[in-house]
Design a protein around this motif. Structure first.
Motif, PDB file in Angstrom:
ATOM      1  N   ASP A 196       1.767   5.990  12.741  1.00 24.10           N
ATOM      2  CA  ASP A 196       0.952   6.065  11.537  1.00 24.10           C
ATOM      3  C   ASP A 196       1.727   5.517  10.327  1.00 24.10           C
ATOM      4  N   ARG A 200       0.831   2.025   8.268  1.00 24.21           N
ATOM      5  CA  ARG A 200       0.520   2.045   6.827  1.00 24.21           C
ATOM      6  C   ARG A 200       1.481   1.146   6.059  1.00 24.21           C
ATOM      7  N   ASP A 203       0.385  -2.428   6.581  1.00 27.79           N
ATOM      8  CA  ASP A 203      -0.808  -2.720   5.759  1.00 27.79           C
ATOM      9  C   ASP A 203      -0.410  -3.022   4.323  1.00 27.79           C
TER      10      ASP A 203
END
Ligand SMILES: NC(=O)c1ccc[n+]([C@@H]2O[C@H](COP(=O)([O-])OP(=O)(O)OC[C@H]3O[C@@H](n4cnc5c(N)ncnc54)[C@H](OP(=O)(O)O)[C@@H]3O)[C@@H](O)[C@H]2O)c1
Length: 241
Positions: A196, A200, A203
């Motif tokens: 996770d 992130r 991104d």
């Protein structure tokens, strides 16, 4: 997105492959373990394609990866960890660890770089072990310090080509790699947390994706201390193991 991930047969790489596949991205999952690759393909028949890959082998690595011409995101996760026994100093151990963590990783870059287009991303997984001289980690920490430096140099040299290069430095993550550790692992996180955090960071185009945050900050602060103080800290870790 078309995403190529090395080390996708286990631990952090496998979790990344599954999470990106669940989100509908197309994944090339790389590793040596044929059974693990077949299981991933069975679980995600529409989104994961397995690619057998041994990054210690120059010719097959170049051969197997050169054909991927439409990749948007490369995540180089494959790595090994071996600890040094100072009483039986073994330079071959350095050769094995550096051959996978540094040379093997760069072989993947050599194979994939000619086909990476502007706008694509190259993500390289190092370790927070690069930040402090840990006991028995001469080879592993050394290889991760090297890969972090190389990643940062690549950030400079691939900028003009429009390729974003991101460095990932995990702390302790619960995976088959850390199962072998016989010492306490502070602030260890799950593989889901790791995936996770990394996704992130990717991104957001974070150049330095270090986690868990508190652990990373502590080690980064420690790495700025005078060397004598760093040694005292490392000595404490050594006594605790
Ligand atoms: N777990 C942690 O606490 C931690 C912390 C900091 C950094 N890291 C880094 O994160 C990365 C993944 O670690 P992990 O904990 O997920 O380890 P892991 O569960 O042991 O997975 C290692 C992966 O590397 C692949 N690999 C190893 N040798 C290879 C070779 N010769 N050719 C191709 N692939 C090879 C393995 O695939 P096959 O066996 O199928 O080839 C496997 O998929 C490593 O670079 C590690 O240094 C991990």
């Amino acid at each position: 997105m078309n995403i190529l991930i090395t080390g996708a047969t286990s631990g952090i790489g496998k979790q990344l492959a599954c999470d990106y596949a669940k989100a509908g991205h197309h994944i090339v999952a790389c590793g040596r373990n044929e059974q693990a690759l077949a299981e991933l393909e069975q679980r995600f028949p529409d989104t994961i394609a397995g690619q057998q890959l041994d990054i210690s082998d120059k010719d097959t690595t170049i051969q197997n990866l050169r054909g991927y011409t439409d990749i948007d995101l490369v995540i180089l996760v494959a790595g090994v960890c071996e600890y040094l026994d100072i009483d039986n100093f073994d330079a071959d151990l350095f050769a094995r660890v550096f051959n996978i963590n540094v040379v093997g990783t760069m072989r993947c870059v050599e194979a994939l770089l000619p086909n990476l287009k502007a706008g694509s991303k190259l993500v390289i997984v190092g370790s927070t072990a690069r930040l402090l001289p840990f006991t028995r980690a001469e080879a592993y920490g050394g290889s991760k310090a090297a890969i972090h430096y190389i990643t940062r140099s690549l950030q400079v040299d691939l900028e003009e080509r429009g390729i974003k290069v991101l460095s990932v430095s995990p702390g302790f993550v619960e995976t088959p790699m850390t199962e072998q550790n016989d010492f306490e692992m502070p602030m260890q996180v799950s593989v889901e947390y790791a995936s996770d955090f990394i996704r992130r960071g990717i991104d957001k185009n974070r150049l330095d994706i270090t986690f868990p945050r508190t652990f990373g900050w502590f080690l980064k602060f420690a790495s700025l201390l005078p060397q004598r103080w760093q040694l005292a800290l490392s000595r404490r870790f050594k006594q605790a193991t």
